[in-house]
Structures are given as structure tokens and as C-alpha cells.
Design a protein around this motif. Structure first.
Motif, PDB file in Angstrom:
ATOM      1  N   LYS A 165       0.844  -1.234   0.028  1.00 43.00           N
ATOM      2  CA  LYS A 165       0.134  -0.038   0.207  1.00 43.00           C
ATOM      3  C   LYS A 165       0.899   1.175   0.073  1.00 43.00           C
ATOM      4  N   PRO A 166       1.954   1.250  -0.871  1.00 40.55           N
ATOM      5  CA  PRO A 166       2.582   2.576  -1.036  1.00 40.55           C
ATOM      6  C   PRO A 166       2.203   3.894  -1.446  1.00 40.55           C
ATOM      7  N   LYS A 167       2.660   4.919  -0.963  1.00 42.50           N
ATOM      8  CA  LYS A 167       2.237   6.175  -1.613  1.00 42.50           C
ATOM      9  C   LYS A 167       2.817   6.541  -2.659  1.00 42.50           C
ATOM     10  N   VAL A 168       4.137   6.089  -2.816  1.00 44.63           N
ATOM     11  CA  VAL A 168       5.032   6.143  -4.113  1.00 44.63           C
ATOM     12  C   VAL A 168       5.385   4.703  -4.501  1.00 44.63           C
ATOM     13  N   LEU A 169       5.085   4.427  -6.013  1.00 47.30           N
ATOM     14  CA  LEU A 169       5.492   3.028  -6.488  1.00 47.30           C
ATOM     15  C   LEU A 169       6.537   3.311  -7.474  1.00 47.30           C
ATOM     16  N   LEU A 170       7.533   2.748  -7.534  1.00 48.95           N
ATOM     17  CA  LEU A 170       8.699   2.906  -8.702  1.00 48.95           C
ATOM     18  C   LEU A 170       8.842   1.370  -9.297  1.00 48.95           C
ATOM     19  N   LEU A 171       8.462   1.426 -10.428  1.00 48.80           N
ATOM     20  CA  LEU A 171       8.470   0.347 -11.439  1.00 48.80           C
ATOM     21  C   LEU A 171       9.435   0.137 -12.557  1.00 48.80           C
ATOM     22  N   ASP A 172      10.367  -0.633 -12.316  1.00 49.17           N
ATOM     23  CA  ASP A 172      11.843  -0.466 -13.069  1.00 49.17           C
ATOM     24  C   ASP A 172      11.497  -1.427 -14.056  1.00 49.17           C
ATOM     25  N   GLU A 173      10.966  -1.037 -15.365  1.00 47.03           N
ATOM     26  CA  GLU A 173      10.694  -1.943 -16.716  1.00 47.03           C
ATOM     27  C   GLU A 173       9.753  -3.213 -16.197  1.00 47.03           C
ATOM     28  N   PRO A 174       8.580  -2.863 -15.847  1.00 47.05           N
ATOM     29  CA  PRO A 174       7.616  -4.032 -15.442  1.00 47.05           C
ATOM     30  C   PRO A 174       7.521  -4.971 -16.541  1.00 47.05           C
ATOM     31  N   ALA A 175       7.787  -4.848 -17.629  1.00 47.98           N
ATOM     32  CA  ALA A 175       7.251  -5.617 -19.006  1.00 47.98           C
ATOM     33  C   ALA A 175       8.673  -6.220 -19.460  1.00 47.98           C
ATOM     34  N   ALA A 176       9.632  -5.705 -18.849  1.00 49.25           N
ATOM     35  CA  ALA A 176      10.971  -6.406 -19.569  1.00 49.25           C
ATOM     36  C   ALA A 176      11.207  -7.738 -19.463  1.00 49.25           C
ATOM     37  N   GLY A 177      11.297  -8.568 -20.546  1.00 47.10           N
ATOM     38  CA  GLY A 177      11.435  -9.908 -20.679  1.00 47.10           C
ATOM     39  C   GLY A 177      10.134 -10.672 -20.565  1.00 47.10           C
ATOM     40  N   VAL A 178       9.004 -10.066 -20.694  1.00 45.25           N
ATOM     41  CA  VAL A 178       7.749 -10.660 -20.517  1.00 45.25           C
ATOM     42  C   VAL A 178       7.386 -10.906 -21.838  1.00 45.25           C
ATOM     43  N   PRO A 179       7.009 -12.241 -22.282  1.00 44.25           N
ATOM     44  CA  PRO A 179       6.384 -12.437 -23.668  1.00 44.25           C
ATOM     45  C   PRO A 179       5.420 -11.734 -23.986  1.00 44.25           C
ATOM     46  N   HIS A 180       5.419 -11.281 -25.402  1.00 52.17           N
ATOM     47  CA  HIS A 180       4.673 -10.177 -25.932  1.00 52.17           C
ATOM     48  C   HIS A 180       3.089 -10.424 -25.558  1.00 52.17           C
ATOM     49  N   GLU A 181       2.710 -11.890 -25.750  1.00 50.81           N
ATOM     50  CA  GLU A 181       1.249 -12.156 -25.386  1.00 50.81           C
ATOM     51  C   GLU A 181       0.876 -12.063 -24.101  1.00 50.81           C
ATOM     52  N   GLU A 182       1.928 -11.871 -23.073  1.00 52.67           N
ATOM     53  CA  GLU A 182       1.525 -11.570 -21.707  1.00 52.67           C
ATOM     54  C   GLU A 182       1.575 -10.237 -21.258  1.00 52.67           C
ATOM     55  N   THR A 183       1.979  -9.222 -22.098  1.00 51.07           N
ATOM     56  CA  THR A 183       2.236  -7.746 -21.758  1.00 51.07           C
ATOM     57  C   THR A 183       0.710  -7.014 -21.569  1.00 51.07           C
ATOM     58  N   PRO A 184      -0.191  -7.502 -22.119  1.00 51.20           N
ATOM     59  CA  PRO A 184      -1.680  -7.141 -21.789  1.00 51.20           C
ATOM     60  C   PRO A 184      -2.006  -7.291 -20.229  1.00 51.20           C
ATOM     61  N   LYS A 185      -1.559  -8.527 -19.866  1.00 50.93           N
ATOM     62  CA  LYS A 185      -1.924  -8.542 -18.419  1.00 50.93           C
ATOM     63  C   LYS A 185      -1.070  -7.672 -17.310  1.00 50.93           C
ATOM     64  N   ILE A 186       0.176  -7.348 -17.527  1.00 52.01           N
ATOM     65  CA  ILE A 186       0.930  -6.275 -17.139  1.00 52.01           C
ATOM     66  C   ILE A 186       0.026  -5.014 -16.963  1.00 52.01           C
ATOM     67  N   LEU A 187      -0.049  -4.740 -18.303  1.00 50.65           N
ATOM     68  CA  LEU A 187      -0.624  -3.374 -18.413  1.00 50.65           C
ATOM     69  C   LEU A 187      -2.010  -3.207 -17.809  1.00 50.65           C
ATOM     70  N   GLY A 188      -2.781  -4.252 -17.848  1.00 45.13           N
ATOM     71  CA  GLY A 188      -4.140  -4.509 -16.980  1.00 45.13           C
ATOM     72  C   GLY A 188      -3.794  -4.000 -15.614  1.00 45.13           C
ATOM     73  N   ALA A 189      -2.960  -4.878 -15.097  1.00 41.57           N
ATOM     74  CA  ALA A 189      -2.598  -4.637 -13.603  1.00 41.57           C
ATOM     75  C   ALA A 189      -1.945  -3.448 -13.395  1.00 41.57           C
ATOM     76  N   ILE A 190      -1.294  -2.647 -13.962  1.00 41.79           N
ATOM     77  CA  ILE A 190      -0.744  -1.298 -13.816  1.00 41.79           C
ATOM     78  C   ILE A 190      -1.984  -0.312 -13.668  1.00 41.79           C
ATOM     79  N   ASP A 191      -3.077  -0.452 -14.954  1.00 42.31           N
ATOM     80  CA  ASP A 191      -4.389   0.296 -15.067  1.00 42.31           C
ATOM     81  C   ASP A 191      -5.085   0.300 -13.962  1.00 42.31           C
ATOM     82  N   ARG A 192      -5.061  -0.752 -12.897  1.00 41.40           N
ATOM     83  CA  ARG A 192      -5.823  -1.121 -11.886  1.00 41.40           C
ATOM     84  C   ARG A 192      -5.183  -0.680 -10.535  1.00 41.40           C
ATOM     85  N   LEU A 193      -3.854  -0.124 -10.781  1.00 47.57           N
ATOM     86  CA  LEU A 193      -3.523   0.414  -9.562  1.00 47.57           C
ATOM     87  C   LEU A 193      -4.193   1.347  -8.828  1.00 47.57           C
ATOM     88  N   PRO A 194      -4.147   1.354  -7.306  1.00 43.90           N
ATOM     89  CA  PRO A 194      -5.070   2.518  -6.810  1.00 43.90           C
ATOM     90  C   PRO A 194      -4.962   3.729  -7.187  1.00 43.90           C
TER      91      PRO A 194
END
Ligand SMILES: Nc1ncnc2c1ncn2[C@@H]1O[C@H](COP(=O)(O)OP(=O)(O)OP(=O)(O)O)[C@@H](O)[C@H]1O
Length: 254
Positions: A165-194
Motif C-alpha cells: 500500500k505505497p504512496k509512491v511506487l517505482l516500477l523498473d521496466e515492469p514488462a521487460a522480458g515478458v513474452p509479448h502475449e503476456e504484456t496486456p496482463k501487466i498493463l491491465g494490472a498497472i491500469d488497476r493500481l489504486p
């Protein structure tokens, strides 16, 4: 409104190598900012300075108005600063659920009194499962991290970041190395951050930057050379030059 995070004139050198020079910027609650720049521009070093993994050579880091430049990582984390790493730092021998539970326990101050905290464990478990469900990986809770695919590990890292439950979240290349077909899941998760969290994301993938960021900071040769919207960044001559590799040449001849 006090800035959640502010950098004032941050410099970092490793011996004679000047990696960050006079970097200043601020994040407010709800900000979605991407930190971009060519390889070796000093992005990860800057995030390490914000998180407390590195001390700057000069300059200050403020968290909610307080100077945290000399504070250890754990104290910054207690105040509400969380980060994910470019390279996974999960506990490989624990299950996905246990990794998230540890983060929930840390936030609740339970890790120091594990033996007397059994009454709270049902709560921790519920919160952990809810979080994994939000990220669409609840079915992986009982699996050891070592058995998860790389993309699933990155989602788990996000779950841990959110669990704090951070006030500031630092994301260092959250999609690096993730297969292309799985990046939408990462994006979805980031979209749903509080929405209230201030998020700073290092990212090379411009599709992701455009989708995530309302503001872009461009680092080149250790200096901030641009701050504006993603659309403005894509049209800016200095930014284009930095990505074409001619920024360093331009500075050398200036
Ligand atoms: N501990 C260190 N000691 C010496 N040099 C370092 C250290 N950490 C980073 N550097 C150097 O600092 C420069 C910037 O590195 P940094 O990882 O911050 O760049 P970056 O913008 O994150 O790059 P990338 O996009 O490739 O991850 C590089 O030249 C790197 O070799």
C-alpha cells in the motif's frame, strides 16, 4: 498539496563517471510518470537513489516534504515508498502466496512478532488472495515461485508492490522480458493500481509509455532533457536526438 516525492539537484558519480547530473523533478498523488531515455542514461541509478539502494553524490530526495536522502531502504519503505526491480527479487523457495503474504505482514508490522500473530493470519491470507485475484494469478498462490513463468513472476512483483500500500511506487521496466502475449496482463494490472498512488515507471516500450503515462521525463547523459506529455516527447528534437545516439555527440561539440 505537498509533493509525494521530490528530487532536488541530484548528482551521482561512480569514480570519474557522472551518471546523474543535477536532476530535479517532483511527483504528486495520482501522478503517472514515465522515466525514459536511451540505454545507460542513468535511469536505474536514479531509481536506486530514490529507493535508498544508493546514496547520491550531491542533492536531496524528499518524501512528503521530509528529507530522506540518508534514510535506509526499510525506513523509506515504512513511510510508503515501494519499488519493483528490473530483475526479479522474489523468494524462489516460497510460494507465490507466501511471497505476497510476507509483504502484507510487513506492511501490517507483523513480521517482527510472527509467533504471536497467528490470530491475524486469516486476515493476511484473505488480503493476499484478493490481491492475487486482482492480478489474475490467484490460481498460482500455492506454487513455488521457481515454477512460475517469467511474466507471472513480474505480475507477482506488482502484487507485492501493491500489498505494501505505497504512496509512491517505482516500477523498473515492469514488462521487460515478458513474452509479448503476456504484456496486456501487466498493463491491465498497472491500469488497476489504486488511483491515489504516485507511480514512476522506467520503460523502454513506447506503447506502454503512451498507454500509462500522463507525463514523461527524458534522461540523456544523466541529465533531464525533457518533461512533458508522451505526445510532446515523441515530437521533441532533443528527445529524438537522444534516442538516435547523437545527443552525446551534440554535447561533446557544444
Ligand atoms: N555501481 C556502479 N558502478 C559503476 N558504474 C555504474 C554502476 N551502476 C551503474 N553504472 C553505470 O552508470 C551508467 C548508467 O547506468 P543505469 O543502469 O543507471 O542506466 P539505465 O538508463 O538504467 O540503462 P538501461 O536502460 O540500459 O537499464 C552506465 O554506464 C552504467 O555502467
Amino acid at each position: 498539496m505537498t509533493d509525494r516525492l521530490a528530487l532536488h539537484g541530484v548528482f551521482k558519480s561512480f569514480g570519474g563517471l557522472h551518471v546523474n547530473s543535477d536532476v530535479s523533478f517532483a511527483l504528486k498523488a495520482g501522478d503517472r510518470v514515465a522515466l525514459i531515455g536511451p540505454n545507460g542514461a542513468g535511469k536505474t541509478t536514479l531509481v536506486n537513489i530514490i529507493s535508498g539502494d544508493l546514496r547520491p553524490t550531491a542533492g536531496r530526495v524528499l518524501f512528503e516534504g521530509a528529507d530522506v536522502t540518508r534514510l535506509p531502504i526499510a525506513e523509506r519503505s515504512r513511510r510508503g515508498l515501494a519499488r519493483t526491480f528490473q530483475i526479479s527479487r522474489l523468494f524462489a523457495s516460497l510460494t507465490a502466496g507466501e511471497n505476497v503474504s510476507l509483504a502484507v505482514m510487513q506492511r501490517r508490522g507483523l513480521t517482527r512478532r510472527v509467533l504471536s500473530a497467528t490470530a491475524d493470519m486469516a486476515d493476511v491470507h484473505t488480503e493476499c488472495i484478493e490481491l492475487l485475484e486482482t492480478l489474475g494469478i490467484a490460481d498460482l498462490a500455492a506454487l513455488p515461485v521457481g515454477q512460475l513463468a517469467y511474466g507471472q513472476q513480474r505480475l507477482l512483483e506488482l502484487a507485492i508492490g501493491i500489498a505494501l500500500k505505497p504512496k509512491v511506487l517505482l516500477l523498473d521496466e515492469p514488462a521487460a522480458g515478458v513474452p509479448h502475449e503476456e504484456t496486456p496482463k501487466i498493463l491491465g494490472a498497472i491500469d488497476r493500481l489504486p488511483p491515489d498512488i504516485a507511480v514512476l515507471m522506467i520503460e523502454h516500450d513506447m506503447d506502454l509509455v503512451f498507454r500509462f503515462a500522463r507525463r514523461v521525463l527524458v534522461l540523456a547523459g544523466g541529465r533531464l532533457i525533457f518533461e512533458g506529455t508522451p505526445a510532446e516527447a515523441s515530437l521533441d528534437e532533443d528527445v529524438r536526438r537522444a534516442y538516435l545516439g547523437s545527443y552525446a555527440d551534440a554535447r561533446r561539440t557544444a
